[in-house]
Motif scaffolding. Structure first.
Motif, PDB file in Angstrom:
ATOM      1  N   PHE A 301       0.833  -1.208   0.000  1.00  0.00           N
ATOM      2  CA  PHE A 301       0.000   0.000   0.000  1.00  0.00           C
ATOM      3  C   PHE A 301       0.865   1.255   0.000  1.00  0.00           C
ATOM      4  O   PHE A 301       0.567   2.236  -0.702  1.00  0.00           O
ATOM      5  CB  PHE A 301      -0.908  -0.017   1.235  1.00  0.00           C
ATOM      6  CG  PHE A 301      -1.697   1.246   1.436  1.00  0.00           C
ATOM      7  CD1 PHE A 301      -2.738   1.577   0.587  1.00  0.00           C
ATOM      8  CD2 PHE A 301      -1.403   2.099   2.489  1.00  0.00           C
ATOM      9  CE1 PHE A 301      -3.471   2.746   0.775  1.00  0.00           C
ATOM     10  CE2 PHE A 301      -2.124   3.269   2.689  1.00  0.00           C
ATOM     11  CZ  PHE A 301      -3.161   3.590   1.824  1.00  0.00           C
ATOM     12  N   GLU A 319      -2.733  -0.387  -7.230  1.00  0.00           N
ATOM     13  CA  GLU A 319      -3.325   0.399  -6.147  1.00  0.00           C
ATOM     14  C   GLU A 319      -4.812   0.077  -5.974  1.00  0.00           C
ATOM     15  O   GLU A 319      -5.342   0.113  -4.856  1.00  0.00           O
ATOM     16  CB  GLU A 319      -3.107   1.893  -6.417  1.00  0.00           C
ATOM     17  CG  GLU A 319      -1.662   2.303  -6.203  1.00  0.00           C
ATOM     18  CD  GLU A 319      -1.228   3.568  -6.948  1.00  0.00           C
ATOM     19  OE1 GLU A 319      -0.030   3.902  -6.901  1.00  0.00           O
ATOM     20  OE2 GLU A 319      -2.098   4.198  -7.585  1.00  0.00           O
ATOM     21  N   GLU A 320      -5.476  -0.262  -7.068  1.00  0.00           N
ATOM     22  CA  GLU A 320      -6.888  -0.645  -6.986  1.00  0.00           C
ATOM     23  C   GLU A 320      -7.063  -1.914  -6.163  1.00  0.00           C
ATOM     24  O   GLU A 320      -7.920  -1.981  -5.274  1.00  0.00           O
ATOM     25  CB  GLU A 320      -7.432  -0.854  -8.399  1.00  0.00           C
ATOM     26  CG  GLU A 320      -8.881  -1.330  -8.447  1.00  0.00           C
ATOM     27  CD  GLU A 320      -9.334  -1.617  -9.863  1.00  0.00           C
ATOM     28  OE1 GLU A 320      -9.998  -2.657 -10.064  1.00  0.00           O
ATOM     29  OE2 GLU A 320      -9.033  -0.806 -10.764  1.00  0.00           O
ATOM     30  N   CYS A 323      -6.118  -1.219  -2.355  1.00  0.00           N
ATOM     31  CA  CYS A 323      -7.159  -0.423  -1.687  1.00  0.00           C
ATOM     32  C   CYS A 323      -8.440  -1.233  -1.513  1.00  0.00           C
ATOM     33  O   CYS A 323      -9.127  -1.112  -0.493  1.00  0.00           O
ATOM     34  CB  CYS A 323      -7.440   0.853  -2.465  1.00  0.00           C
ATOM     35  SG  CYS A 323      -6.113   2.072  -2.380  1.00  0.00           S
ATOM     36  N   SER A 324      -8.749  -2.069  -2.490  1.00  0.00           N
ATOM     37  CA  SER A 324      -9.938  -2.910  -2.398  1.00  0.00           C
ATOM     38  C   SER A 324      -9.813  -3.910  -1.252  1.00  0.00           C
ATOM     39  O   SER A 324     -10.776  -4.157  -0.517  1.00  0.00           O
ATOM     40  CB  SER A 324     -10.160  -3.646  -3.723  1.00  0.00           C
ATOM     41  OG  SER A 324     -11.284  -4.496  -3.646  1.00  0.00           O
ATOM     42  N   LEU A 356      -2.652   7.479   2.111  1.00  0.00           N
ATOM     43  CA  LEU A 356      -4.049   7.423   1.698  1.00  0.00           C
ATOM     44  C   LEU A 356      -4.498   8.747   1.088  1.00  0.00           C
ATOM     45  O   LEU A 356      -5.147   8.784   0.040  1.00  0.00           O
ATOM     46  CB  LEU A 356      -4.935   7.080   2.903  1.00  0.00           C
ATOM     47  CG  LEU A 356      -6.429   6.923   2.640  1.00  0.00           C
ATOM     48  CD1 LEU A 356      -6.705   5.685   1.795  1.00  0.00           C
ATOM     49  CD2 LEU A 356      -7.200   6.839   3.954  1.00  0.00           C
ATOM     50  N   HIS A 360      -5.742   9.874  -2.618  1.00  0.00           N
ATOM     51  CA  HIS A 360      -6.999  10.611  -2.786  1.00  0.00           C
ATOM     52  C   HIS A 360      -6.829  11.755  -3.781  1.00  0.00           C
ATOM     53  O   HIS A 360      -7.610  11.893  -4.731  1.00  0.00           O
ATOM     54  CB  HIS A 360      -7.472  11.144  -1.430  1.00  0.00           C
ATOM     55  CG  HIS A 360      -8.622  12.102  -1.527  1.00  0.00           C
ATOM     56  ND1 HIS A 360      -9.899  11.716  -1.860  1.00  0.00           N
ATOM     57  CD2 HIS A 360      -8.668  13.451  -1.364  1.00  0.00           C
ATOM     58  CE1 HIS A 360     -10.692  12.766  -1.887  1.00  0.00           C
ATOM     59  NE2 HIS A 360      -9.978  13.842  -1.581  1.00  0.00           N
ATOM     60  N   VAL A 407     -10.996   3.596  -7.984  1.00  0.00           N
ATOM     61  CA  VAL A 407      -9.967   3.656  -6.940  1.00  0.00           C
ATOM     62  C   VAL A 407     -10.274   4.801  -5.976  1.00  0.00           C
ATOM     63  O   VAL A 407     -10.130   4.661  -4.757  1.00  0.00           O
ATOM     64  CB  VAL A 407      -8.559   3.830  -7.544  1.00  0.00           C
ATOM     65  CG1 VAL A 407      -7.493   3.730  -6.451  1.00  0.00           C
ATOM     66  CG2 VAL A 407      -8.288   2.789  -8.613  1.00  0.00           C
ATOM     67  N   VAL A 411     -10.720   4.660  -1.947  1.00  0.00           N
ATOM     68  CA  VAL A 411      -9.928   5.507  -1.054  1.00  0.00           C
ATOM     69  C   VAL A 411     -10.848   6.323  -0.137  1.00  0.00           C
ATOM     70  O   VAL A 411     -10.617   6.426   1.069  1.00  0.00           O
ATOM     71  CB  VAL A 411      -9.000   6.443  -1.868  1.00  0.00           C
ATOM     72  CG1 VAL A 411      -8.374   7.503  -0.970  1.00  0.00           C
ATOM     73  CG2 VAL A 411      -7.914   5.628  -2.567  1.00  0.00           C
ATOM     74  N   ILE A 414     -12.304   4.161   2.573  1.00  0.00           N
ATOM     75  CA  ILE A 414     -11.327   3.931   3.638  1.00  0.00           C
ATOM     76  C   ILE A 414     -11.241   5.166   4.533  1.00  0.00           C
ATOM     77  O   ILE A 414     -11.197   5.058   5.776  1.00  0.00           O
ATOM     78  CB  ILE A 414      -9.948   3.579   3.051  1.00  0.00           C
ATOM     79  CG1 ILE A 414     -10.013   2.250   2.286  1.00  0.00           C
ATOM     80  CG2 ILE A 414      -8.894   3.485   4.144  1.00  0.00           C
ATOM     81  CD1 ILE A 414      -8.767   1.934   1.469  1.00  0.00           C
TER      82      ILE A 414
END
Length: 514
Positions: A301, A319-320, A323-324, A356, A360, A407, A411, A414
């Motif tokens: 991450f 990254e997808e 993050c998933s 994070l 974003h 994505v 984000v 999260i």
């Protein structure tokens, strides 16, 4: 037509004669050698029929399909391969439909499986026969995807699993088997269930474990590895297979692959994502934390490995998936495991929150650029008098997702979760970075509202009449649902409104945690 009819009738006669002599003199090949050569000659002539698919109906009308199927026991599968070539089939779909129907009526898949079982692949000619047979199956499955279920049930699934796990050197046939297996499982819950019942998850995990510490030796072996990973991902879309994956220690294998930094790491991350997503992934989420998976996922991450790019995986794709996985764990974890996950965000002066927020703003910018282009296109369409219908809106939405909106939604989810987890330090850090970089909580809420609205638009189409009957108002843009609707256990449609959505609804639309 007359020439082709004469050719087919000659083929029928020679095929019958050959079969008759083989039965009469089974232990004396010299007696039917001449008939065998005559049959081979007419088979070679019949290859021309593969170039005239509009005459395929003659094969059926003259009952030649049964004789064609009989060729499977003579290792003459190349004629069937040519007749079912996908490009040829599409040249005359009407003729192709007639031939495929006749082949299926003759239990062609079951016959081909029986034929492949008797062939000795150490003999080159017989190995070629297996390859040609698999090509026929692939051609038919591509032309008519619906036959995959029937083919799998007629013994093909069992044979493929047996062939894949056979202790034989890697070859073109094993690669082809992995490809056919992935095709059978694509968008098909029945074949996924069948594979699970045959302990196919364990077979896939055993074959993939070879690549835990070693990279594939060739490009072809790498392709096979990716086919098996694709098959595993497809299987995990069926909830029952996630439990089999858990029991088969699939999580431990994926975790080791992620740590070993070999080629398999890219696909292992994808499999892990499929294994933990949704409420059915709850057990896998808890187990992943128990096996110290947080130590594996958070370094990925924090930084996208350079090797990912070398194997053709973009930063966005990596990254997808990461993050998933984190979003799924925040959604599913409870108790001590959830606390362990949240504590990761507080480590090293909240460096993971900083990362994070970096993601974003990265994807927010990408989506804003895409939105600007789309708005320009919409303006041009309106100026030309074109109508922007639902299909066009869906296309624009898919483009936004591809540009990075998906994505960004992960984000933002999260962010919402950690801000409402009861850890003041995390909420303060998120707001601090938003303020420093000119961000806004309103933008986060807008993104999440968009996701919720779009998800419910698609899931509520079939239950909208029920909502209206109960007096619950469904607007085209915003869905208003009472808490009774969410928690009333007697309502059969409540399963599409998960507690996850209730939590997000409450946080996003009120601004408070519950």
């Amino acid at each position: 037509d007359l020439t082709v009819k004469k050719m087919i009738l000659t083929f029928e006669k020679r095929s019958y004669k050959n079969q008759e002599l083989r039965i009469k003199f089974p232990d004396n090949p010299e007696k039917f050698m001449e008939a065998e050569l005559d049959l081979n000659d007419i088979i070679q002539e019949m290859h021309v029929i593969a170039t005239i698919p509009e005459l395929y109906h003659l094969l059926v009308e003259l009952n030649a399909v049964h004789s064609l199927l009989g060729l499977l026991s003579h290792d003459n599968t190349d004629i069937l391969n040519e007749l079912t070539d996908i490009d040829t089939l599409h040249e005359s779909e009407e003729g192709a439909e007639v031939l495929i129907d006749a082949l299926l009526e003759g239990q062609v898949v079951a016959l081909m499986v029986q034929n492949m079982e008797r062939l000795d692949e150490t003999v080159k000619e017989e190995a070629d026969g297996v390859y040609n047979t698999l090509a026929v199956i692939e051609n038919m499955a591509e032309f008519r995807p619906g036959l995959c279920t029937e083919a799998a049930q007629q013994g093909l699934m069992q044979w493929l699993l047996k062939r894949i796990k056979a202790k034989m050197p890697f070859d073109a046939n094993k690669l082809y088997c992995s490809e056919i297996l992935a095709i059978l499982l694509q968008n098909n819950d029945k074949t996924r269930e069948l594979l699970g019942e045959m302990d196919g998850i364990d077979v896939l995990l055993q074959q993939l474990s070879v690549f835990k510490r070693h990279n594939p030796a060739t490009a072809e072996e790498q392709e096979m590895m990716e086919n098996l990973f694709d098959a595993l991902c497809s299987c995990l879309m069926l909830p029952a297979n996630r439990d089999r994956f858990l029991r088969g220690e699939g999580l431990q294998l994926m975790n080791l692959m992620l740590r070993e930094k070999k080629m398999s790491r890219v696909s292992a991350l994808k499999v892990l994502d499929y294994g933990v997503i949704g409420p059915e992934g709850s057990d896998n989420c808890h187990k992943f934390v128990d096996i110290l998976g947080l130590r594996t996922i958070f370094p990925l991450f924090m930084k996208t490995p350079k090797k990912m790019k070398k194997v053709g995986v973009s930063d966005k794709e990596h990254e997808e998936h990461v993050c998933s996985i984190i979003a799924s764990m925040l959604r599913n974890l409870k108790g001590q495991q959830r606390s362990r996950l949240l504590s990761k965000f507080t480590e090293n002066d909240c460096e993971k929150v900083d990362r994070l927020m970096e993601l974003h703003f990265k994807y927010l910018e990408a989506v804003q650029l895409a939105d600007k282009r789309i708005e320009g296109e919409k303006h041009d369409m309106v100026r030309r008098g074109e109508i922007i219908d639902d299909a066009m809106d869906d296309e624009f939405y898919l483009r936004r997702l591809d540009a990075g909106l998906f994505v960004l939604q992960l984000v933002c989810y999260i962010m919402v979760e950690i801000c409402n987890a009861g850890v003041p330090q995390l909420q303060q850090r998120v707001h601090q970075i938003l303020n420093l970089r000119g961000g806004s909580v309103k933008i986060v809420r807008h993104i999440m509202r968009g996701k919720i609205t779009n998800d419910f638009k698609s899931s509520c189409q079939h239950i909208k009449p029920i909502f209206m009957t109960l007096g619950i108002f469904v607007h085209s843009d915003i869905i208003f649902i009472t808490f009774k609707c969410i928690f009333h256990s007697n309502f059969c449609y409540c399963k599409c409104i998960s507690l996850f959505y209730f939590r997000v609804f409450f946080i996003i639309f009120t601004g408070y945690s519950y």
